[in-house]
Design a protein around this motif. Sequence first.
Motif, PDB file in Angstrom:
ATOM      1  N   LEU A 101      24.409 -14.575  16.956  1.00  0.00           N
ATOM      2  CA  LEU A 101      24.844 -15.438  15.855  1.00  0.00           C
ATOM      3  C   LEU A 101      23.725 -15.621  14.838  1.00  0.00           C
ATOM      4  N   ALA A 102      22.524 -15.892  15.322  1.00  0.00           N
ATOM      5  CA  ALA A 102      21.383 -16.094  14.420  1.00  0.00           C
ATOM      6  C   ALA A 102      21.144 -14.855  13.569  1.00  0.00           C
ATOM      7  N   GLU A 103      21.272 -13.693  14.173  1.00  0.00           N
ATOM      8  CA  GLU A 103      21.082 -12.431  13.449  1.00  0.00           C
ATOM      9  C   GLU A 103      22.179 -12.206  12.412  1.00  0.00           C
ATOM     10  N   LYS A 104      23.411 -12.492  12.764  1.00  0.00           N
ATOM     11  CA  LYS A 104      24.545 -12.139  11.909  1.00  0.00           C
ATOM     12  C   LYS A 104      24.784 -13.116  10.764  1.00  0.00           C
ATOM     13  N   VAL A 105      24.151 -14.276  10.794  1.00  0.00           N
ATOM     14  CA  VAL A 105      24.252 -15.216   9.666  1.00  0.00           C
ATOM     15  C   VAL A 105      23.781 -14.529   8.387  1.00  0.00           C
ATOM     16  N   SER A 106      22.743 -13.733   8.498  1.00  0.00           N
ATOM     17  CA  SER A 106      22.206 -13.050   7.314  1.00  0.00           C
ATOM     18  C   SER A 106      23.161 -11.990   6.770  1.00  0.00           C
ATOM     19  N   GLU A 107      24.167 -11.621   7.567  1.00  0.00           N
ATOM     20  CA  GLU A 107      25.157 -10.640   7.135  1.00  0.00           C
ATOM     21  C   GLU A 107      26.481 -11.297   6.753  1.00  0.00           C
ATOM     22  N   GLY A 108      26.474 -12.613   6.636  1.00  0.00           N
ATOM     23  CA  GLY A 108      27.649 -13.306   6.143  1.00  0.00           C
ATOM     24  C   GLY A 108      28.507 -13.996   7.182  1.00  0.00           C
ATOM     25  N   MET A 109      28.116 -13.960   8.455  1.00  0.00           N
ATOM     26  CA  MET A 109      28.877 -14.688   9.467  1.00  0.00           C
ATOM     27  C   MET A 109      28.753 -16.178   9.168  1.00  0.00           C
ATOM     28  N   VAL A 110      29.865 -16.885   9.217  1.00  0.00           N
ATOM     29  CA  VAL A 110      29.877 -18.315   8.924  1.00  0.00           C
ATOM     30  C   VAL A 110      29.782 -19.090  10.227  1.00  0.00           C
ATOM     31  N   LEU A 111      28.799 -19.963  10.318  1.00  0.00           N
ATOM     32  CA  LEU A 111      28.661 -20.892  11.438  1.00  0.00           C
ATOM     33  C   LEU A 111      28.913 -22.275  10.848  1.00  0.00           C
ATOM     34  N   VAL A 112      30.100 -22.804  11.046  1.00  0.00           N
ATOM     35  CA  VAL A 112      30.497 -24.057  10.397  1.00  0.00           C
ATOM     36  C   VAL A 112      29.582 -25.193  10.833  1.00  0.00           C
ATOM     37  N   GLY A 113      28.970 -25.835   9.866  1.00  0.00           N
ATOM     38  CA  GLY A 113      28.088 -26.962  10.128  1.00  0.00           C
ATOM     39  C   GLY A 113      26.644 -26.584  10.394  1.00  0.00           C
ATOM     40  N   TYR A 114      26.348 -25.292  10.461  1.00  0.00           N
ATOM     41  CA  TYR A 114      24.976 -24.850  10.718  1.00  0.00           C
ATOM     42  C   TYR A 114      24.166 -24.964   9.438  1.00  0.00           C
ATOM     43  N   LYS A 115      23.004 -25.594   9.534  1.00  0.00           N
ATOM     44  CA  LYS A 115      22.162 -25.814   8.357  1.00  0.00           C
ATOM     45  C   LYS A 115      20.845 -25.044   8.409  1.00  0.00           C
ATOM     46  N   GLY A 116      20.596 -24.339   9.507  1.00  0.00           N
ATOM     47  CA  GLY A 116      19.326 -23.645   9.678  1.00  0.00           C
ATOM     48  C   GLY A 116      19.281 -22.315   8.954  1.00  0.00           C
ATOM     49  N   LYS A 117      18.194 -21.612   9.188  1.00  0.00           N
ATOM     50  CA  LYS A 117      17.968 -20.314   8.552  1.00  0.00           C
ATOM     51  C   LYS A 117      18.547 -19.196   9.402  1.00  0.00           C
ATOM     52  N   ALA A 118      18.878 -18.100   8.740  1.00  0.00           N
ATOM     53  CA  ALA A 118      19.306 -16.902   9.446  1.00  0.00           C
ATOM     54  C   ALA A 118      18.161 -16.431  10.327  1.00  0.00           C
ATOM     55  N   GLY A 119      18.490 -15.976  11.526  1.00  0.00           N
ATOM     56  CA  GLY A 119      17.481 -15.463  12.432  1.00  0.00           C
ATOM     57  C   GLY A 119      16.806 -16.509  13.304  1.00  0.00           C
ATOM     58  N   ASP A 120      17.096 -17.776  13.084  1.00  0.00           N
ATOM     59  CA  ASP A 120      16.451 -18.853  13.836  1.00  0.00           C
ATOM     60  C   ASP A 120      17.264 -19.166  15.094  1.00  0.00           C
ATOM     61  N   VAL A 121      16.930 -18.493  16.181  1.00  0.00           N
ATOM     62  CA  VAL A 121      17.684 -18.637  17.427  1.00  0.00           C
ATOM     63  C   VAL A 121      17.629 -20.077  17.938  1.00  0.00           C
ATOM     64  N   ALA A 122      16.475 -20.721  17.831  1.00  0.00           N
ATOM     65  CA  ALA A 122      16.341 -22.104  18.307  1.00  0.00           C
ATOM     66  C   ALA A 122      17.257 -23.043  17.522  1.00  0.00           C
ATOM     67  N   ALA A 123      17.351 -22.854  16.214  1.00  0.00           N
ATOM     68  CA  ALA A 123      18.214 -23.712  15.391  1.00  0.00           C
ATOM     69  C   ALA A 123      19.683 -23.463  15.706  1.00  0.00           C
ATOM     70  N   VAL A 124      20.057 -22.205  15.923  1.00  0.00           N
ATOM     71  CA  VAL A 124      21.443 -21.900  16.290  1.00  0.00           C
ATOM     72  C   VAL A 124      21.763 -22.509  17.652  1.00  0.00           C
ATOM     73  N   THR A 125      20.823 -22.429  18.565  1.00  0.00           N
ATOM     74  CA  THR A 125      21.026 -23.016  19.894  1.00  0.00           C
ATOM     75  C   THR A 125      21.217 -24.521  19.786  1.00  0.00           C
ATOM     76  N   GLU A 126      20.406 -25.186  18.979  1.00  0.00           N
ATOM     77  CA  GLU A 126      20.547 -26.633  18.777  1.00  0.00           C
ATOM     78  C   GLU A 126      21.901 -26.962  18.171  1.00  0.00           C
ATOM     79  N   TRP A 127      22.304 -26.194  17.153  1.00  0.00           N
ATOM     80  CA  TRP A 127      23.608 -26.402  16.513  1.00  0.00           C
ATOM     81  C   TRP A 127      24.722 -26.276  17.541  1.00  0.00           C
ATOM     82  N   MET A 128      24.681 -25.227  18.332  1.00  0.00           N
ATOM     83  CA  MET A 128      25.748 -25.006  19.283  1.00  0.00           C
ATOM     84  C   MET A 128      25.758 -26.040  20.400  1.00  0.00           C
ATOM     85  N   THR A 129      24.615 -26.312  20.993  1.00  0.00           N
ATOM     86  CA  THR A 129      24.593 -27.224  22.131  1.00  0.00           C
ATOM     87  C   THR A 129      24.854 -28.664  21.717  1.00  0.00           C
ATOM     88  N   SER A 130      24.683 -28.979  20.453  1.00  0.00           N
ATOM     89  CA  SER A 130      24.969 -30.349  20.017  1.00  0.00           C
ATOM     90  C   SER A 130      26.469 -30.612  19.949  1.00  0.00           C
TER      91      SER A 130
END
Length: 134
Positions: A101-130
């Motif tokens: 998911l972190a990788e594909k954000v930079s290619e246009g994948m939408v993660l609803v409510g995600y505010k972090g940067k593309a490629g940031d696995v820790a931020a994606v993990t926080e978004w998901m686990t929250s």
Amino acid sequence: LYYFKLRHYLAAGFHPSQFIIYPARLYLDHRQNMNTNPVLEAIRRKLGKSVLRPLEKINATEITNRGKHDKLEEELPDQQMRHRLREEVFAPANHRLMSLLAEKVSEGMVLVGYKGKAGDVAAVTEWMTSMWDL
């Protein structure tokens, strides 16, 4: 185990921008208002403003799945087995999913409510686990 399915769709040629990923809780917490639900808003940005707008008000509490589901501890009473499943199956698959998911954000994948940067696995993990019970 979403990682395995998503990986196959991407390998089959679906472009990351064709996916809108959202934590279930984000949708459920806003299901009473179909106009401001962030998940539905993200879908409408892709498919059009009139999409997913019911003609009449839906009472979401009346259509909620009310079936009884046993707790995991009841279905699988062996604590060691639950631990092994979490550590050896779910944790590695979830880490792969977060990385994908972190990788594909930079290619246009939408993660609803995600505010972090593309490629940031820790931020994606926080978004998901929250919002998801992993």
